[in-house]
Design an enzyme around this catalytic site. Structure first.
Site, PDB file in Angstrom:
ATOM      1  N   ALA A   1     -32.471  79.961  45.840  1.00  0.00           N
ATOM      2  CA  ALA A   1     -31.508  78.858  45.667  1.00  0.00           C
ATOM      3  C   ALA A   1     -32.179  77.767  44.838  1.00  0.00           C
ATOM      4  O   ALA A   1     -32.547  76.707  45.355  1.00  0.00           O
ATOM      5  CB  ALA A   1     -31.073  78.334  47.034  1.00  0.00           C
TER       6      ALA A   1
ATOM      7  N   HIS B   1     -14.630  49.098  66.190  1.00  0.00           N
ATOM      8  CA  HIS B   1     -15.769  49.323  67.089  1.00  0.00           C
ATOM      9  C   HIS B   1     -15.314  50.165  68.274  1.00  0.00           C
ATOM     10  O   HIS B   1     -14.241  49.914  68.803  1.00  0.00           O
ATOM     11  CB  HIS B   1     -16.312  47.976  67.583  1.00  0.00           C
ATOM     12  CG  HIS B   1     -17.401  48.135  68.597  1.00  0.00           C
ATOM     13  ND1 HIS B   1     -18.690  48.476  68.240  1.00  0.00           N
ATOM     14  CD2 HIS B   1     -17.386  48.014  69.951  1.00  0.00           C
ATOM     15  CE1 HIS B   1     -19.436  48.555  69.341  1.00  0.00           C
ATOM     16  NE2 HIS B   1     -18.663  48.280  70.394  1.00  0.00           N
TER      17      HIS B   1
END
Ligand code: FAD
Length: 467
Positions: free
Chosen positions: A270, A445
């Site tokens: 790769a 949040h």
């Protein structure tokens, strides 16, 4: 038997760049033909790239998660895997998407010609189909013939235990011991998959860090997590691979080179991709192709021949699907007479490993090389409630600001789903946002994306007085 058809636009190659161009051209009212050598549309990305790798990475993530949940009070047995079923599931994902593309081509009346195409002149292509040659006469052509894996001269690529990414994605066997040659994105994604399936993985990389394009601090977080699973050899290179009956024997040189050749059941090469520009007889149309097979284009994706365009991997780095898609749209729009340009400020890069590594805009390395005065702001996920609650606190969000303008010029995230969180930073750079814009945007949040706002708050230029 020879057949002749005519097109206002012919697109050579049906990968993400090619099908995006063809669909946009058809949507703009142009008579469009797309040529693809394989029976399935989608190119490398859908058939042997982005999509099958993500399907297998999903499987890998589930396997790893089931193992890690014991500390949360959920105990599964050791997961057993059935690679035939995993393979069929991956194939189902691919066929759902490629089938969708065929439907979209039909809906738009885009003619699909299956076969290998070569230019025969400045306004004609010949396609070798199962039924003989089809000649396509065109007013405009868009070359989107993509790329293929690099082969190395000292490696026996014809041995079936030497793999490229396409072989690895076939999932024929799970090798006992596997070498990933090249510590870039594709190698690490495949290493992640085979490690989860039970292979013992070595990774060898010539540079002094994995994923050399990314900043060191980002890669360090990833490396720390995976070095429990992968044996990583940096600043080391493979110098020979000998195929024997009982395995592939790999010899190394460099900093972490083992003294003796190491035996592997499979070696995944790769080390990059090369463009397909040299196999199209482009010279017959007068199109310039570089020695390496790239085709040079201007900002409207035009080659040196004004009615022939090129897009996607074949025009250069970064070889990424989303870059090709946008280039495809530009080429089609220009042909339809629109004054459009390919002029992005940034193109995101993501390694879909666990944890993911994602970056967009300038890296610190690039900012330094360009002599830009910059400052970074880093929010560690160890301080994120959501990350701790989700057991993924080993991550960080980094923003890079231009010191003079306070504008965000780059950003990087390492952590679970980091790639999904990167979009906000890319948009911020394209929109010319400064630190204050990001810090004053109210993020929900507890979320992982609030780490972008919190990183911006750390930068001292984020809170300025009103004029
Ligand atoms: P291609 O997808 O290569 O398509 C070109 C098409 O042209 C092919 O179908 C080919 O058969 C056809 N063709 C070529 N020559 C001829 C001819 N003469 N006649 C007829 N047909 C021809 N990118 C991302 O953005 N995200 C990812 O997560 C990602 N993961 C990847 C994972 C792997 C394992 C690999 C290998 C690549 C990955 N990529 C990823 C890269 C991405 O696949 C490519 O950037 C993208 O496919 C390029 O698109 P393209 O349209 O330029 O070319």
């Amino acid at each position: 038997m020879s057949n002749e058809i005519k097109a206002q636009v012919v697109v050579l190659g049906a990968g993400p760049a090619g099908y995006s161009a063809a669909f946009r051209a058809a949507d703009l009212g142009l008579e469009t033909v797309i040529i693809e050598r394989y029976s399935s549309l989608g190119g490398v990305c859908l058939n042997v790239g982005c999509i099958p790798s993500k399907a297998l990475l999903h499987v890998a993530k589930v396997i790893e998660e089931t193992k890690s949940l014991a500390s949360h009070g959920i105990v599964f047995g050791e997961p057993t895997t059935d690679i035939d079923k995993i393979r069929s599931w991956k194939e189902k994902v691919i066929s759902q998407l490629t089938g969708g593309l065929s439907g979209m081509a039909k809906q738009r009346k885009v003619t699909v010609v299956n076969g290998y195409a070569k230019f025969t002149g400045a306004n004609s292509l010949a396609v070798e189909t199962d039924d003989g040659v089809t000649v396509v006469n065109f007013d405009n052509a868009i070359i989107a013939a993509g790329s293929r894996p690099v082969q190395l001269p000292f490696i026996p690529h014809n041995d079936e235990r030497v793999w490229d990414s396409t072989d690895a994605l076939e999932l024929k066997v799970v090798p006992g011991k596997m070498l990933v040659l090249g510590g870039g994105i594709i190698g690490l994604e495949m290493g992640t998959v085979y490690s989860a399936l039970g292979s013992d993985i070595d990774v060898v990389e010539f540079a002094d860090q994995l994923v050399p394009a990314a900043d060191k601090d980002i890669v360090k977080v990833f490396t720390k997590r995976v070095e429990k699973k992968f044996n990583i050899m940096l600043e080391t290179k493979v110098v020979a691979v000998e195929a024997k009956k009982d395995g592939l024997y790999v010899s190394y040189e460099g900093k972490q080179a083992p003294a003796e050749p190491v035996r592997y059941d499979a070696v995944l090469v790769a080390v990059g991709r090369v463009p397909n520009g040299l196999s199209l007889d482009a010279d017959k149309a007068g199109v310039n192709v570089t020695e390496r097979g790239f085709i040079e284009v201007d900002k409207q994706m035009r080659t040196n021949i004004p009615h022939i365009y090129a897009i996607g991997d074949i025009v250069g780095q970064p070889m990424l699907a989303h870059k090709g898609v946008h280039e495809g749209h530009v080429a089609a729009e220009v042909i339809a007479g629109k004054k459009h340009y390919f002029d992005p400020k940034v193109i995101p890069s993501i390694a879909y490993t666990e944890p993911e590594m994602a970056w967009v805009g300038l890296t610190e390395k690039e900012a330094k090389a360009q002599g830009i005065a910059f400052e970074t702001a880093v929010f560690p996920w160890a301080a994120s409630g959501r990350a701790i609650a989700s057991d993924c606190a080993d991550g960080m969000t980094k923003l890079i600001f231009d010191k003079q303008s306070n504008r965000v010029i780059g950003g990087a995230i390492v952590g679970t789903n980091g790639g999904e969180l990167l979009g906000e930073i890319g948009l911020a750079i394209e929109m010319g946002c400064d630190a204050e814009d990001l810090a004053l945007t109210i993020h929900a949040h507890p979320t992982l994306h609030e780490s972008v706002g919190l990183a911006a708050e750390i930068f001292e230029g984020s809170i300025t007085d009103l004029p």
